[in-house]
Design a protein around this motif. Sequence first.
Motif, short mmCIF file in Angstrom:
data_model
loop_
_atom_site.label_atom_id
_atom_site.label_comp_id
_atom_site.label_asym_id
_atom_site.label_seq_id
_atom_site.Cartn_x
_atom_site.Cartn_y
_atom_site.Cartn_z
N MET A 1 -28.70 -2.10 10.05
CA MET A 1 -28.15 -3.42 10.39
C MET A 1 -26.89 -3.22 11.23
O MET A 1 -26.02 -2.42 10.88
CB MET A 1 -27.79 -4.20 9.12
N THR A 2 -26.83 -3.93 12.33
CA THR A 2 -25.65 -3.89 13.20
C THR A 2 -25.14 -5.31 13.39
O THR A 2 -25.93 -6.20 13.72
CB THR A 2 -26.01 -3.30 14.58
N PHE A 3 -23.85 -5.50 13.15
CA PHE A 3 -23.32 -6.84 13.35
C PHE A 3 -21.85 -6.79 13.72
O PHE A 3 -21.15 -5.82 13.43
CB PHE A 3 -23.53 -7.72 12.12
N ASP A 4 -21.43 -7.85 14.37
CA ASP A 4 -20.04 -8.02 14.76
C ASP A 4 -19.37 -8.85 13.67
O ASP A 4 -19.81 -9.96 13.37
CB ASP A 4 -19.98 -8.73 16.12
N ALA A 5 -18.33 -8.31 13.07
CA ALA A 5 -17.65 -9.02 11.98
C ALA A 5 -17.13 -10.38 12.42
O ALA A 5 -16.98 -11.29 11.61
CB ALA A 5 -16.49 -8.17 11.45
N ALA A 6 -16.88 -10.54 13.72
CA ALA A 6 -16.39 -11.82 14.23
C ALA A 6 -17.51 -12.84 14.37
O ALA A 6 -17.26 -14.04 14.47
CB ALA A 6 -15.70 -11.60 15.58
N LYS A 10 -25.06 -13.17 14.30
CA LYS A 10 -25.84 -12.48 15.33
C LYS A 10 -26.17 -11.05 14.90
O LYS A 10 -26.36 -10.16 15.73
CB LYS A 10 -25.07 -12.47 16.65
N ALA A 11 -26.26 -10.81 13.62
CA ALA A 11 -26.60 -9.48 13.11
C ALA A 11 -27.98 -9.06 13.60
O ALA A 11 -28.89 -9.87 13.73
CB ALA A 11 -26.58 -9.49 11.58
N VAL A 12 -28.13 -7.78 13.88
CA VAL A 12 -29.40 -7.21 14.32
C VAL A 12 -29.91 -6.30 13.21
O VAL A 12 -29.23 -5.35 12.82
CB VAL A 12 -29.24 -6.42 15.62
N VAL A 13 -31.10 -6.61 12.69
CA VAL A 13 -31.69 -5.82 11.61
C VAL A 13 -32.95 -5.16 12.14
O VAL A 13 -33.80 -5.83 12.74
CB VAL A 13 -32.02 -6.70 10.39
#
Length: 273
Positions: A1-6, A10-13
């Motif tokens: 999982m990649t996501f921008d804390a801001a 829009k997380a990418v799983v």
Amino acid sequence: MTFDAADPAKAVVEGGEIQSFISSMNAKRDELYAAAKLDSLMKVYGKLSDEEKAAVREAYNNAEKQISEMNDAYLAANPASAYALYTVASTIGDIPVAELDAKLATFDTMAVYANNEILKDAKETAALIKSLQPGNKAPDFVQNDPDGKPVKFSDIYSKNKLTMVDFWASWCGPCRAFNPDLVKIYKKFHKKGFEILGVSHDKSYDAWVKGIKDDKLTWPQVSDLKYWDNEVGKMYYVRYIPQNIFVDQNGIIVGRQIDKPEVAGFIEEFLKK
């Protein structure tokens, strides 16, 4: 999982066939919404004309229909997948009661789901829903009224031909909108043996009491002020409000989730018996 804390939305799983399908379905939704400019239109929806609102609703329904068809196609091709189980479990309250056992049987016979908590919870929920159908005895309960005095459900219904449990809350717009009609219904049928017991999903005592006073609700009211964790609400599988359940003088369920426009007619017909 990649996501921008801001912007965690829009997380990418990534990883796995099911996740690939979910990602493709989300991408398709984004594509359809962008094509119809739904995201921006929804932000100004309240300022649109009736004609414009109708166009937005039509665009939204068309987009969601395509997503639903995509989802249904995957489920049809993968009826025993973990995604199918999740779908059944998350929509179990909308599945016709006669179909519940068959829906769950698909997973109940598979070893891979032997200790699955989602399946276990789904089976427990299905049993609860079936126990709340007309013909069964309604679960008894006790909650306090606004004065802190305990009110027992069976003490209410045993004195009346028909009792309606009205699940509502002061913060619930549709509940408050229906209350004037419910007041008229109560005045018309109360002397003929009809009673209401209000069970509020409020969390503020002051708001609850004010709602009762402002809407002129003269029938018994109870609440534990636990919001959606109201113990009676959980006992009766209340996932939305307003909602109702009707019992006869013996506490036997005779109606459940009667639509608002049909409440008066339902009461009238029952009291004729």
